[in-house]
Design a protein around this motif. Structure first.
Motif, PDB file in Angstrom:
ATOM      1  N   ARG A 259      17.833  57.191 -41.039  1.00 21.38           N
ATOM      2  CA  ARG A 259      17.871  55.965 -40.353  1.00 21.38           C
ATOM      3  C   ARG A 259      19.302  55.599 -40.047  1.00 21.38           C
ATOM      4  O   ARG A 259      20.067  55.578 -40.906  1.00 21.38           O
ATOM      5  CB  ARG A 259      17.143  54.713 -40.999  1.00 21.38           C
ATOM      6  CG  ARG A 259      17.525  53.485 -40.090  1.00 21.38           C
ATOM      7  CD  ARG A 259      16.674  52.518 -40.868  1.00 21.38           C
ATOM      8  NE  ARG A 259      17.392  51.707 -42.062  1.00 21.38           N
ATOM      9  CZ  ARG A 259      17.256  50.358 -42.326  1.00 21.38           C
ATOM     10  NH1 ARG A 259      16.113  49.763 -41.903  1.00 21.38           N
ATOM     11  NH2 ARG A 259      17.955  50.173 -43.459  1.00 21.38           N
TER      12      ARG A 259
ATOM     13  N   GLU B  60      15.830  52.297 -35.498  1.00 19.48           N
ATOM     14  CA  GLU B  60      15.474  53.677 -34.994  1.00 19.48           C
ATOM     15  C   GLU B  60      15.481  54.506 -36.227  1.00 19.48           C
ATOM     16  O   GLU B  60      16.184  54.452 -37.274  1.00 19.48           O
ATOM     17  CB  GLU B  60      16.310  54.163 -34.002  1.00 19.48           C
ATOM     18  CG  GLU B  60      15.730  55.628 -33.371  1.00 19.48           C
ATOM     19  CD  GLU B  60      16.515  55.863 -32.442  1.00 19.48           C
ATOM     20  OE1 GLU B  60      16.207  55.658 -30.971  1.00 19.48           O
ATOM     21  OE2 GLU B  60      17.433  56.434 -32.424  1.00 19.48           O
TER      22      GLU B  60
ATOM     23  N   GLU C  50      14.701  58.658 -37.191  1.00 13.97           N
ATOM     24  CA  GLU C  50      14.563  60.429 -36.696  1.00 13.97           C
ATOM     25  C   GLU C  50      13.716  61.092 -37.895  1.00 13.97           C
ATOM     26  O   GLU C  50      14.242  60.830 -39.053  1.00 13.97           O
ATOM     27  CB  GLU C  50      15.876  60.711 -36.474  1.00 13.97           C
ATOM     28  CG  GLU C  50      15.962  62.324 -35.800  1.00 13.97           C
ATOM     29  CD  GLU C  50      17.129  62.810 -35.790  1.00 13.97           C
ATOM     30  OE1 GLU C  50      17.221  63.881 -35.162  1.00 13.97           O
ATOM     31  OE2 GLU C  50      18.177  61.942 -35.798  1.00 13.97           O
TER      32      GLU C  50
ATOM     33  N   GLN D 193      12.946  65.077 -38.969  1.00 16.14           N
ATOM     34  CA  GLN D 193      13.202  66.200 -38.713  1.00 16.14           C
ATOM     35  C   GLN D 193      12.380  67.323 -39.505  1.00 16.14           C
ATOM     36  O   GLN D 193      12.073  67.132 -40.600  1.00 16.14           O
ATOM     37  CB  GLN D 193      14.869  66.678 -38.955  1.00 16.14           C
ATOM     38  CG  GLN D 193      15.788  65.807 -38.149  1.00 16.14           C
ATOM     39  CD  GLN D 193      17.245  66.227 -38.742  1.00 16.14           C
ATOM     40  OE1 GLN D 193      17.372  66.694 -39.613  1.00 16.14           O
ATOM     41  NE2 GLN D 193      18.184  65.393 -37.886  1.00 16.14           N
TER      42      GLN D 193
ATOM     43  N   THR E 212      14.656  68.132 -34.815  1.00 16.83           N
ATOM     44  CA  THR E 212      13.958  66.943 -34.498  1.00 16.83           C
ATOM     45  C   THR E 212      12.883  67.241 -33.944  1.00 16.83           C
ATOM     46  O   THR E 212      12.659  67.613 -32.870  1.00 16.83           O
ATOM     47  CB  THR E 212      14.727  65.962 -33.631  1.00 16.83           C
ATOM     48  OG1 THR E 212      16.346  65.956 -34.346  1.00 16.83           O
ATOM     49  CG2 THR E 212      14.392  64.614 -33.172  1.00 16.83           C
TER      50      THR E 212
ATOM     51  N   TYR F 138      10.892  60.387 -32.903  1.00 18.33           N
ATOM     52  CA  TYR F 138      11.727  59.173 -33.186  1.00 18.33           C
ATOM     53  C   TYR F 138      10.750  58.171 -33.689  1.00 18.33           C
ATOM     54  O   TYR F 138       9.521  57.913 -32.984  1.00 18.33           O
ATOM     55  CB  TYR F 138      12.597  58.737 -32.462  1.00 18.33           C
ATOM     56  CG  TYR F 138      13.703  59.691 -31.775  1.00 18.33           C
ATOM     57  CD1 TYR F 138      15.031  59.603 -32.813  1.00 18.33           C
ATOM     58  CD2 TYR F 138      13.620  60.892 -31.146  1.00 18.33           C
ATOM     59  CE1 TYR F 138      15.896  60.629 -32.346  1.00 18.33           C
ATOM     60  CE2 TYR F 138      14.327  61.830 -30.977  1.00 18.33           C
ATOM     61  CZ  TYR F 138      15.639  61.766 -31.633  1.00 18.33           C
ATOM     62  OH  TYR F 138      16.656  62.630 -31.319  1.00 18.33           O
TER      63      TYR F 138
ATOM     64  N   ALA G 156      10.890  54.001 -32.737  1.00 11.47           N
ATOM     65  CA  ALA G 156      11.879  52.802 -32.727  1.00 11.47           C
ATOM     66  C   ALA G 156      11.129  51.448 -32.309  1.00 11.47           C
ATOM     67  O   ALA G 156      10.051  51.298 -32.347  1.00 11.47           O
ATOM     68  CB  ALA G 156      12.198  53.550 -30.941  1.00 11.47           C
TER      69      ALA G 156
ATOM     70  N   GLN H 244       7.865  58.235 -30.768  1.00 16.04           N
ATOM     71  CA  GLN H 244       7.935  59.122 -29.672  1.00 16.04           C
ATOM     72  C   GLN H 244       8.195  60.578 -30.162  1.00 16.04           C
ATOM     73  O   GLN H 244       8.495  60.757 -31.140  1.00 16.04           O
ATOM     74  CB  GLN H 244       9.572  58.728 -29.369  1.00 16.04           C
ATOM     75  CG  GLN H 244       9.484  56.953 -28.825  1.00 16.04           C
ATOM     76  CD  GLN H 244      11.023  56.655 -28.649  1.00 16.04           C
ATOM     77  OE1 GLN H 244      12.043  57.325 -28.894  1.00 16.04           O
ATOM     78  NE2 GLN H 244      11.295  55.384 -27.962  1.00 16.04           N
TER      79      GLN H 244
ATOM     80  N   GLU I  23      10.344  64.491 -29.396  1.00 14.72           N
ATOM     81  CA  GLU I  23      11.643  64.926 -29.540  1.00 14.72           C
ATOM     82  C   GLU I  23      12.290  64.647 -28.409  1.00 14.72           C
ATOM     83  O   GLU I  23      13.518  64.543 -28.410  1.00 14.72           O
ATOM     84  CB  GLU I  23      11.687  66.567 -29.823  1.00 14.72           C
ATOM     85  CG  GLU I  23      11.149  67.228 -28.675  1.00 14.72           C
ATOM     86  CD  GLU I  23       9.708  67.303 -28.909  1.00 14.72           C
ATOM     87  OE1 GLU I  23       9.235  68.280 -28.022  1.00 14.72           O
ATOM     88  OE2 GLU I  23       9.008  67.132 -29.502  1.00 14.72           O
TER      89      GLU I  23
ATOM     90  N   LYS J 229      12.256  61.797 -26.802  1.00 20.66           N
ATOM     91  CA  LYS J 229      12.098  60.025 -26.808  1.00 20.66           C
ATOM     92  C   LYS J 229      11.107  59.495 -25.829  1.00 20.66           C
ATOM     93  O   LYS J 229      11.480  58.702 -25.271  1.00 20.66           O
ATOM     94  CB  LYS J 229      13.636  59.620 -26.497  1.00 20.66           C
ATOM     95  CG  LYS J 229      14.438  59.852 -27.631  1.00 20.66           C
ATOM     96  CD  LYS J 229      15.575  59.069 -27.305  1.00 20.66           C
ATOM     97  CE  LYS J 229      16.493  59.047 -28.653  1.00 20.66           C
ATOM     98  NZ  LYS J 229      17.447  58.345 -28.981  1.00 20.66           N
TER      99      LYS J 229
ATOM    100  N   MET K 248       5.140  61.877 -37.972  1.00 19.05           N
ATOM    101  CA  MET K 248       5.814  60.796 -37.299  1.00 19.05           C
ATOM    102  C   MET K 248       5.087  59.491 -37.859  1.00 19.05           C
ATOM    103  O   MET K 248       5.943  58.572 -38.203  1.00 19.05           O
ATOM    104  CB  MET K 248       5.734  60.768 -35.804  1.00 19.05           C
ATOM    105  CG  MET K 248       6.495  61.942 -35.080  1.00 19.05           C
ATOM    106  SD  MET K 248       8.221  62.032 -35.666  1.00 19.05           S
ATOM    107  CE  MET K 248       8.788  60.414 -35.108  1.00 19.05           C
TER     108      MET K 248
END
Length: 338
Positions: free
Chosen positions: A191, A208, A210, A212, A218, A221, A223, A236, A238, A240, A307
């Motif tokens: 973050r 936001e 991320e 990986q 990645t 995400y 958001a 989201q 990779e 976005k 995610m």
């Protein structure tokens, strides 16, 4: 007579046995032990190795090797049970844990996510840190990730320097490193720092995260989106591009009840799963020892499962991470006024 070597007078066998037993150097030799074997001359004490017959049970520390971590490999195809350093045990105490059996690698799955491919429900349990309550010093968060059988799936450790962690508290940027039973880092969750001095509806002030997997690659995400009444996030890919959304309750400060964050399709028609922050009584009210239940479909894309798993930590830091009492009193007063 000069060639005769003087000898000590013969002693009865019972007195000889007593002398041999008194010279036994072993500290744990039971007193008065009677054996049907003929005793021989005393020899050097040799401690049997762990796991051998007559030695210490496997999975426990040996007094002669205090720095080694025990490993217990049971027979019959049961999973490995090993010691987790730094968890609950005190020195010279044993606390074995059970790991989920390692799944078969899949070519269509990032390394390490094969565990999630077999699960539709995981539990994220934060470690209780007494140092934070006693000293007010913010420590790195640690989490255990388990399945419904109470088997360990992952271990999550925050990796952030002391100054940043204590200066920004719950608003701090963080890096979470997810490791498997072999100690390999299979996922990194980051973050970045976002300034909250701006208007709360400004995009630069929205949080936001991320994810990986493997580290450096990645996969998506999480958001935050501005909403007047409730927490809203988008999950989201990779690129976005929004794939799912997360809707939180209208109030996350409820005392005595669970907080449910629903995972839905973008149009809100289908419920995909949820993230539930469980209420643990007094421990939830006074300390950072949160318990999350994450539910998702078994056949969901494994990257989307990762995610959703990452979104759990952003929710934890934004709504349930507590600063020490001396620094958070004014924040709670402000929240109560709102």
């Amino acid at each position: 007579m000069s060639g005769v070597v003087p000898t000590a007078p013969e002693q009865p066998a019972s007195e000889m046995e007593k002398q041999i037993k008194s010279q036994d150097p072993r500290p744990d030799a039971p007193p008065g032990y009677n054996s049907h074997f003929v005793p021989g001359p005393p020899g050097p004490a040799v401690f049997p190795s762990a796991g051998c017959q007559g030695g210490l049970p496997m999975g426990y520390y040996s007094p002669q090797q205090p720095s080694t971590f025990p490993l217990y490999q049971p027979s019959g195809g049961i999973q490995t049970i090993q010691y987790q350093p730094g968890k609950y045990p005190l020195p010279n105490q044993c606390a074995p844990i059970t790991w989920m059996p390692a799944p078969t690698p899949r070519p269509d799955c990032p390394p390490g996510l094969e565990y999630l491919a077999q699960l539709d429900n995981i539990h994220v349990l934060q470690h209780f840190e007494p140092l934070e309550m006693i000293t007010g010093f913010e420590t790195n968060n640690r989490y255990d990730v388990k399945n419904n059988s109470d088997q360990m799936v992952y271990i999550v450790n925050e990796d952030m320097e002391d100054f940043t962690r204590n200066a920004y508290r719950t608003l701090r940027p963080f890096v979470l490193r997810v490791t498997d039973c072999m100690g390999r880092e299979i996922m990194t969750i980051q973050r970045p720092f976002r300034c909250t001095c701006c208007c709360f509806c400004c995009p630069s002030a929205r949080q936001e995260l991320e994810v990986q997997c493997p580290p450096g690659v990645t996969i998506g995400y999480v958001a935050e989106h501005w909403n007047l009444c409730r927490a809203v996030y988008s999950i989201q890919n990779e690129k976005k591009e929004s794939v799912m959304r997360v809707l939180g309750p209208c109030s996350t400060y409820g005392c005595g009840s669970d907080s449910v964050f629903e995972i839905q399709s973008l149009d809100g028609v289908f419920n995909i799963g949820n993230i539930i922050r469980k209420w643990n009584g007094l421990l939830s009210a006074m300390a950072d020892a949160d318990h999350f239940d994450i539910h998702f479909p078994l056949d969901l894309d494994v990257k989307m499962k990762a995610m959703i798993f990452g979104a759990c930590f952003l929710i934890d830091f934004m709504y349930f991470e507590r600063s020490p009492e001396q620094n958070s009193g004014s924040q709670r007063d402000t929240a109560n006024q709102q």
